[in-house]
Design a protein around this motif. Structure first.
Motif, PDB file in Angstrom:
ATOM      1  N   ALA A   1       0.828  -1.207   0.000  1.00  0.00           N
ATOM      2  CA  ALA A   1       0.000   0.000   0.000  1.00  0.00           C
ATOM      3  C   ALA A   1       0.866   1.262   0.000  1.00  0.00           C
ATOM      4  CB  ALA A   1      -0.930  -0.002   1.212  1.00  0.00           C
ATOM      5  N   VAL A   2       1.958   1.242   0.808  1.00  0.00           N
ATOM      6  CA  VAL A   2       2.859   2.398   0.852  1.00  0.00           C
ATOM      7  C   VAL A   2       3.523   2.599  -0.503  1.00  0.00           C
ATOM      8  CG1 VAL A   2       4.993   3.287   1.855  1.00  0.00           C
ATOM      9  CG2 VAL A   2       3.266   2.236   3.339  1.00  0.00           C
ATOM     10  N   GLU A   3       3.966   1.509  -1.137  1.00  0.00           N
ATOM     11  CA  GLU A   3       4.585   1.606  -2.466  1.00  0.00           C
ATOM     12  C   GLU A   3       3.589   2.144  -3.490  1.00  0.00           C
ATOM     13  OE1 GLU A   3       6.081  -2.225  -3.431  1.00  0.00           O
ATOM     14  OE2 GLU A   3       7.635  -2.217  -1.874  1.00  0.00           O
ATOM     15  N   ALA A   4       2.349   1.677  -3.410  1.00  0.00           N
ATOM     16  CA  ALA A   4       1.316   2.144  -4.349  1.00  0.00           C
ATOM     17  C   ALA A   4       1.069   3.643  -4.183  1.00  0.00           C
ATOM     18  CB  ALA A   4       0.028   1.365  -4.131  1.00  0.00           C
ATOM     19  N   LEU A   5       1.049   4.105  -2.924  1.00  0.00           N
ATOM     20  CA  LEU A   5       0.842   5.533  -2.679  1.00  0.00           C
ATOM     21  C   LEU A   5       2.023   6.347  -3.206  1.00  0.00           C
ATOM     22  CD1 LEU A   5      -0.634   5.444   0.943  1.00  0.00           C
ATOM     23  CD2 LEU A   5      -1.838   6.077  -1.155  1.00  0.00           C
ATOM     24  N   GLU A   6       3.232   5.816  -3.056  1.00  0.00           N
ATOM     25  CA  GLU A   6       4.415   6.522  -3.572  1.00  0.00           C
ATOM     26  C   GLU A   6       4.365   6.610  -5.094  1.00  0.00           C
ATOM     27  OE1 GLU A   6       7.651   4.326  -1.963  1.00  0.00           O
ATOM     28  OE2 GLU A   6       7.554   5.295   0.026  1.00  0.00           O
ATOM     29  N   ARG A   7       3.937   5.503  -5.751  1.00  0.00           N
ATOM     30  CA  ARG A   7       3.805   5.531  -7.217  1.00  0.00           C
ATOM     31  C   ARG A   7       2.755   6.571  -7.641  1.00  0.00           C
ATOM     32  NH1 ARG A   7       3.798  -0.108  -6.607  1.00  0.00           N
ATOM     33  NH2 ARG A   7       1.540  -0.183  -6.988  1.00  0.00           N
TER      34      ARG A   7
ATOM     35  N   ARG B   1       3.039  14.073  -9.299  1.00  0.00           N
ATOM     36  CA  ARG B   1       4.119  15.051  -9.353  1.00  0.00           C
ATOM     37  C   ARG B   1       4.463  15.379 -10.802  1.00  0.00           C
ATOM     38  NH1 ARG B   1       7.655  12.333  -6.817  1.00  0.00           N
ATOM     39  NH2 ARG B   1       6.969  13.020  -4.745  1.00  0.00           N
ATOM     40  N   GLU B   2       4.503  14.354 -11.638  1.00  0.00           N
ATOM     41  CA  GLU B   2       4.766  14.569 -13.067  1.00  0.00           C
ATOM     42  C   GLU B   2       3.654  15.404 -13.692  1.00  0.00           C
ATOM     43  OE1 GLU B   2       5.364  10.878 -15.037  1.00  0.00           O
ATOM     44  OE2 GLU B   2       7.076  10.280 -13.805  1.00  0.00           O
ATOM     45  N   GLU B   3       2.400  15.106 -13.346  1.00  0.00           N
ATOM     46  CA  GLU B   3       1.281  15.871 -13.893  1.00  0.00           C
ATOM     47  C   GLU B   3       1.355  17.324 -13.433  1.00  0.00           C
ATOM     48  OE1 GLU B   3      -2.602  14.233 -13.313  1.00  0.00           O
ATOM     49  OE2 GLU B   3      -1.932  12.169 -13.625  1.00  0.00           O
ATOM     50  N   ARG B   4       1.723  17.499 -12.151  1.00  0.00           N
ATOM     51  CA  ARG B   4       1.804  18.851 -11.614  1.00  0.00           C
ATOM     52  C   ARG B   4       2.869  19.668 -12.327  1.00  0.00           C
ATOM     53  NH1 ARG B   4       6.229  20.841  -8.546  1.00  0.00           N
ATOM     54  NH2 ARG B   4       6.199  18.985  -7.208  1.00  0.00           N
ATOM     55  N   ARG B   5       4.026  19.085 -12.557  1.00  0.00           N
ATOM     56  CA  ARG B   5       5.103  19.795 -13.244  1.00  0.00           C
ATOM     57  C   ARG B   5       4.746  20.059 -14.701  1.00  0.00           C
ATOM     58  NH1 ARG B   5      10.093  16.395 -10.428  1.00  0.00           N
ATOM     59  NH2 ARG B   5      10.220  17.709  -8.537  1.00  0.00           N
ATOM     60  N   ALA B   6       4.046  19.110 -15.300  1.00  0.00           N
ATOM     61  CA  ALA B   6       3.613  19.310 -16.691  1.00  0.00           C
ATOM     62  C   ALA B   6       2.644  20.487 -16.794  1.00  0.00           C
ATOM     63  CB  ALA B   6       2.954  18.036 -17.221  1.00  0.00           C
TER      64      ALA B   6
ATOM     65  N   SER C   1      -0.948  18.060  -0.945  1.00  0.00           N
ATOM     66  CA  SER C   1      -0.445  16.861  -1.608  1.00  0.00           C
ATOM     67  C   SER C   1      -0.250  17.145  -3.089  1.00  0.00           C
ATOM     68  CB  SER C   1      -1.431  15.704  -1.427  1.00  0.00           C
ATOM     69  OG  SER C   1      -2.640  15.966  -2.121  1.00  0.00           O
ATOM     70  N   GLU C   2       0.446  16.242  -3.772  1.00  0.00           N
ATOM     71  CA  GLU C   2       0.665  16.420  -5.213  1.00  0.00           C
ATOM     72  C   GLU C   2      -0.671  16.408  -5.970  1.00  0.00           C
ATOM     73  OE1 GLU C   2       3.301  17.219  -6.709  1.00  0.00           O
ATOM     74  OE2 GLU C   2       4.915  16.803  -5.296  1.00  0.00           O
TER      75      GLU C   2
END
Length: 539
Positions: A416-422, A428-433, A447-448
């Protein structure tokens, strides 16, 4: 002092008495108005520059007229000043800086002067009457009063209340009720305002408080405080619901309001032009009260969302139309009286929706946590709906679920933690885009995913975020600005958190300003340097 007016003294007093009685105002106010009128007439004759006074004896009706002069060494203004020498001839005790009075002879009012005097008296009396009306009615807000319909203007009904007039605006009338001139009408005094054109008394027949007061008149237990009407919702002229509670266990609140053979409630119904009234037992338990409020429909289940003030009500299929009511009237009134938005679902619709949610959540866990269908459904059945709930629950609680053990629980949380990080990396990529500054990501509480939402709304820099108001961020009470939901409303951000986020975004605005202590220290140092330089130059 000479008499100022040649009119019959008794006649002046008789006029003052008659006007005071007719307008229900203090007799002295009318006499003061007459004195004002005489003063204005005298100034018109002798010159406006003079300080002329008039006084009427309220007992005898005698009117005296004089002008006031200031005693000075040498008079420069003949209208308001007099020399000490001349003042001594008028009053032996006159002294510098004091005042003497100069009696004036009687004046005859010409046609124009008489008309002006009349206008002065009328205006003063009207002002006094308005003050009297305001003082009389300002403490009667919340009462029921009876009046006679005087006239109808543009749909608004003007009511003669005896010593004042009130108005029932179109939106405060019972729809389809026809009020004619001369009709006797009972109204609720909703508001009294002091305005330029006089006190405005606003009446209502559509207010919920009007119905409360009518029941208090018909039901002695309400008047005595044994029964209380806790809430009222009205569709004026059509239907209403009232929630009642009894503070005496031996008295049924609904039965007391209905009365013998419905006599009490019928009296109210007749006054309200046949408006149907549902009398509902009040309950502090929201779910119970909502079930009562939706009567006569039967309710199968109630689900309350306290955060959104929404209530989901499930009814049998054959009860749907009854619960909603004609044109949605029943559910609308139930929503008003309970203070919650009510959504009506049939049992089939609710079952279908629950199944859809179950499937969606199971698919989420199967995809994100790479679980088989059985384990994913087990988590949903135990009440898990989001990845965060799996990741941050106490591991012991997770392991305690039947079918799981500590090893499986640890693995589930790790996934679950790994899924949340993904997911966070994806946002984050969408935000920067979208061009949202990294500086926004450093603000605690954002949050992102939130930043992606803000970026889609054009909020991309610290200045953009700092320029927002709290309501724009969370949406509460901001309907007029066209941002009813608020940019981050879906994330359930509190007003306190929204304020903190906005202030954090504004922090850089003050970075370039020197601290107050630094500024004061610099000013002190500059002053000291200046003194040293002056000392050097003197030497």
């Amino acid at each position: 002092m000479a008499t100022a007016v040649t009119a019959n003294r008794a006649e002046l007093l008789a006029i003052a008495d008659a006007v005071a009685r007719e307008k229900s105002i203090d007799r002295m106010i009318v006499i003061e108005a007459m004195e004002d009128a005489i003063q204005k007439g005298a100034r018109a004759k002798y010159g406006q520059e003079n300080d002329i006074r008039a006084k009427m004896d309220p007992q005898s009706g005698e009117v005296r007229l004089w002008r006031v002069l200031e005693v000075v060494e040498a008079a420069e203004d003949q209208f308001t000043q007099v020399s000490l020498t001349k003042a001594k001839t008028m009053d032996g005790e006159a002294e510098l800086g004091g005042f003497v009075i100069d009696p004036l002879p009687p004046i005859e009012f010409g046609r124009i002067a008489a008309q002006a005097a009349k206008q002065t008296i009328v205006q003063k009396v009207r002002d006094a009457e308005r003050d009297r009306q305001f003082e009389e009615f300002k403490d009667r807000i919340g009462e029921i009063t009876t009046g006679i319909v005087k006239r109808v203007e543009f749909g608004h009904v003007v009511v003669d209340l005896g010593r004042a007039e009130g108005v029932i605006r179109r939106d405060e009338q019972i729809p389809r009720e026809l009020l004619r001139v001369g009709d006797r009408v009972r109204c609720y005094i909703k508001d009294v305002r002091r305005e330029v054109r006089g006190p405005q008394i606003f009446l209502s027949r559509a207010a919920g408080e009007f119905m409360k007061k009518l029941f208090a008149q018909e039901v002695p237990e309400i008047y005595d405080g044994i029964i209380e009407i806790k809430a009222v919702a009205r569709d004026p002229g059509s239907r209403a619901k009232i929630g009642v509670i009894s503070y005496d266990g031996s008295i049924d609140p609904v039965g007391a309001c209905v009365g013998m053979k419905g006599s009490r409630v019928q009296a109210v119904v007749q006054e309200l032009q046949g408006e149907k009234i549902d009398i509902i037992p009040w309950s502090e338990d929201t779910a119970t009260f909502v079930v009562n409020a939706l009567q006569p429909a039967e309710v199968a289940k109630v689900v309350i969302d306290e955060d959104e003030s929404r209530i989901e009500v499930v009814v049998p299929d054959d009860q749907l139309s009854l619960a909603i009511g004609r044109r949605g009237q029943n559910v609308r009134l139930a929503s008003q009286i309970s203070g919650h938005q009510i959504d009506i679902l049939t049992e089939d619709e609710e079952s279908e929706r629950r199944q859809k949610e179950f499937t969606e959540r199971s698919d989420l866990f199967m995809e994100e946590l790479e679980l088989d269908e059985t384990l994913a459904q087990l988590l949903v059945a135990e009440g898990f709906a989001e990845l965060e709930e799996v990741a941050y629950i106490e591991q012991e609680e997770l392991a305690a679920i039947e079918g799981l053990d500590e090893e499986i629980a640890e693995e589930l949380q790790s996934r679950a933690v790994e899924a949340l990080e993904r997911r966070e990396a994806k946002y984050r990529e969408e935000r920067r885009a979208l061009g949202v500054d990294d500086a926004l990501a450093e603000i605690e509480g954002l949050s992102e995913k939130m930043l992606v939402t803000l970026g889609e709304k054009g909020i991309k820099t610290l200045d953009d975020l700092g320029d927002l108001a709290t309501d724009e961020l969370v949406g509460r009470g901001n309907r007029n600005a066209g941002i009813e939901e608020g940019f981050l409303r879906q994330y359930d951000v509190s007003e306190e958190d929204a304020n903190r986020i906005i202030m954090a975004a504004r922090a850089h605005w003050f970075d370039d300003e020197p601290a107050a202590e630094d500024t004061a220290a610099q000013n002190t140092a500059d002053a000291a340097d200046g003194e040293v330089a002056d000392a050097d130059s003197d030497q």
